[in-house]
Enzyme design. Structure first.
Site, PDB file in Angstrom:
ATOM      1  N   PRO A  89       0.818  -1.220   0.000  1.00  0.00           N
ATOM      2  CA  PRO A  89       0.000   0.000   0.000  1.00  0.00           C
ATOM      3  C   PRO A  89       0.856   1.276   0.000  1.00  0.00           C
ATOM      4  O   PRO A  89       0.344   2.363  -0.248  1.00  0.00           O
ATOM      5  CB  PRO A  89      -0.846  -0.114   1.280  1.00  0.00           C
ATOM      6  CG  PRO A  89      -0.362  -1.313   2.015  1.00  0.00           C
ATOM      7  CD  PRO A  89       0.542  -2.094   1.133  1.00  0.00           C
ATOM      8  N   GLU A 116       2.550  -7.389   8.316  1.00  0.00           N
ATOM      9  CA  GLU A 116       2.569  -5.921   8.409  1.00  0.00           C
ATOM     10  C   GLU A 116       3.442  -5.276   7.340  1.00  0.00           C
ATOM     11  O   GLU A 116       3.460  -4.065   7.187  1.00  0.00           O
ATOM     12  CB  GLU A 116       3.035  -5.472   9.799  1.00  0.00           C
ATOM     13  CG  GLU A 116       2.051  -5.763  10.911  1.00  0.00           C
ATOM     14  CD  GLU A 116       0.661  -5.197  10.644  1.00  0.00           C
ATOM     15  OE1 GLU A 116       0.544  -3.974  10.454  1.00  0.00           O
ATOM     16  OE2 GLU A 116      -0.304  -5.980  10.608  1.00  0.00           O
ATOM     17  N   ARG A 154      -4.396  -7.865 -20.792  1.00  0.00           N
ATOM     18  CA  ARG A 154      -5.377  -7.503 -21.823  1.00  0.00           C
ATOM     19  C   ARG A 154      -4.837  -6.468 -22.813  1.00  0.00           C
ATOM     20  O   ARG A 154      -5.399  -6.284 -23.887  1.00  0.00           O
ATOM     21  CB  ARG A 154      -6.694  -7.025 -21.193  1.00  0.00           C
ATOM     22  CG  ARG A 154      -6.610  -5.704 -20.478  1.00  0.00           C
ATOM     23  CD  ARG A 154      -7.846  -5.466 -19.650  1.00  0.00           C
ATOM     24  NE  ARG A 154      -9.077  -5.480 -20.444  1.00  0.00           N
ATOM     25  CZ  ARG A 154      -9.494  -4.506 -21.239  1.00  0.00           C
ATOM     26  NH1 ARG A 154      -8.760  -3.413 -21.353  1.00  0.00           N
ATOM     27  NH2 ARG A 154     -10.610  -4.585 -21.900  1.00  0.00           N
ATOM     28  N   ASP A 169     -11.405   2.122 -24.285  1.00  0.00           N
ATOM     29  CA  ASP A 169     -11.601   1.883 -22.853  1.00  0.00           C
ATOM     30  C   ASP A 169     -11.610   3.181 -22.064  1.00  0.00           C
ATOM     31  O   ASP A 169     -10.985   4.163 -22.460  1.00  0.00           O
ATOM     32  CB  ASP A 169     -10.439   1.048 -22.289  1.00  0.00           C
ATOM     33  CG  ASP A 169     -10.634  -0.450 -22.480  1.00  0.00           C
ATOM     34  OD1 ASP A 169     -11.738  -0.858 -22.894  1.00  0.00           O
ATOM     35  OD2 ASP A 169      -9.677  -1.189 -22.224  1.00  0.00           O
TER      36      ASP A 169
HETATM   37 CL1  6GU Z   1      -0.296  -3.761  -3.225  1.00  0.00          CL
HETATM   38  N1  6GU Z   1      -1.025  -4.518  -0.817  1.00  0.00           N
HETATM   39  C1  6GU Z   1      -1.798  -4.447   0.272  1.00  0.00           C
HETATM   40  N2  6GU Z   1      -1.550  -5.249   1.307  1.00  0.00           N
HETATM   41  N3  6GU Z   1      -2.814  -3.595   0.380  1.00  0.00           N
HETATM   42  C2  6GU Z   1      -3.038  -2.812  -0.670  1.00  0.00           C
HETATM   43  C3  6GU Z   1      -2.275  -2.826  -1.844  1.00  0.00           C
HETATM   44  C4  6GU Z   1      -1.245  -3.715  -1.868  1.00  0.00           C
HETATM   45  N4  6GU Z   1      -2.748  -1.915  -2.688  1.00  0.00           N
HETATM   46  C5  6GU Z   1      -3.767  -1.356  -2.077  1.00  0.00           C
HETATM   47  N5  6GU Z   1      -3.949  -1.884  -0.850  1.00  0.00           N
END
Ligand code: 6GU
Length: 229
Positions: A89, A116, A154, A169
């Site tokens: 994230p 984590e 795709r 798209d």
């Molecule tokens: Cl790549 N990993 C995790 N654990 N949560 C996420 C993510 C990735 N992308 C958005 N949320």
């Protein structure tokens, strides 16, 4: 293109990779997707791949050893060096532009984490870039890796029956980076709702004009943030 996925849950990918477009893209050798289990590279008999964070705090952290050993094994499976991507994230947010850019690579090595997070030395030592699929937290990087694979495959030439179908798209240049125009198919009237007259007119110039306007209007209404870009 070759895509390697390093994961603690290879079985997670089986069903989506064996359906529809992704299945056919592999069968026709447009893409080769290889899954490798990080846990096979654990050093101890308990197959441990995570440990407590130095400095304290909740949760567990992915240990660098098994990920490095797994990476070094996977690296040798193909002569192509490849672009190394950690799913986290904390990464740069995936968008269509990034998907197009990645679809031009010969090889991608995607590393999905759990717990984590990754020991920081994984990112530094592997020279990995980081990608996130949005501002929310998933239980692990597997779904994010799957999203990236789907968005990229795709775009590979020959994957979709009609090579034009990616052109219009949403987020593509043909719609000015905004949303796609509305689509209709048969029947002409469904539960009292009619197909817009213009689409039945056969006037292709007028139809193209109407679609451009519709695309612009709905982007303004539903995703004004896209117009600021
Ligand atoms: Cl790549 N990993 C995790 N654990 N949560 C996420 C993510 C990735 N992308 C958005 N949320």
């Amino acid at each position: 293109m070759r895509i390697d996925v390093l994961t603690l849950f290879p079985q997670f990918f089986e069903s989506p990779l064996n359906c529809s477009i992704l299945k056919r893209a592999q069968e026709t050798h447009i893409v080769e997707i290889a899954l490798t289990d990080i846990r096979d590279f654990a050093a101890d008999k308990y197959r441990k791949v995570d440990d407590k964070p130095y400095g304290g705090g909740p949760g567990m952290v992915m240990m660098p050893g098994p990920v490095f050993d797994c990476f070094e094994h996977v690296s040798k499976l193909s002569p192509e060096k490849g672009r190394v991507i950690l799913l986290t994230p904390q990464g740069q947010r995936l968008d269509q532009k990034k998907a197009i850019e990645l679809s031009k690579e010969n090889r991608l090595i995607l590393i999905a984490g759990r717990y984590e997070g990754f020991d920081e030395r994984i990112r530094i030592g592997l020279g990995a870039e980081q990608i996130s699929i949005g501002d929310y937290v998933l239980n692990g990087g597997e779904l994010a890796a799957m999203v990236i694979i789907d968005a990229i495959v795709r775009l590979l030439p020959g994957v979709l029956g009609d090579d034009d179908s990616v052109k219009d798209d949403s987020f593509s240049e043909a719609v000015g980076g905004g949303l796609e125009y509305p689509q209709y198919t048969r029947p002409e009237v469904f539960r009292g709702m009619k197909v817009p007259e213009i689409l039945l007119s056969g006037d292709h110039k007028k139809i193209a004009q109407w679609r451009r306007q519709q695309a612009q209007d709905r982007t303004q209404k539903w995703r004004p943030d896209l117009l600021d870009k």
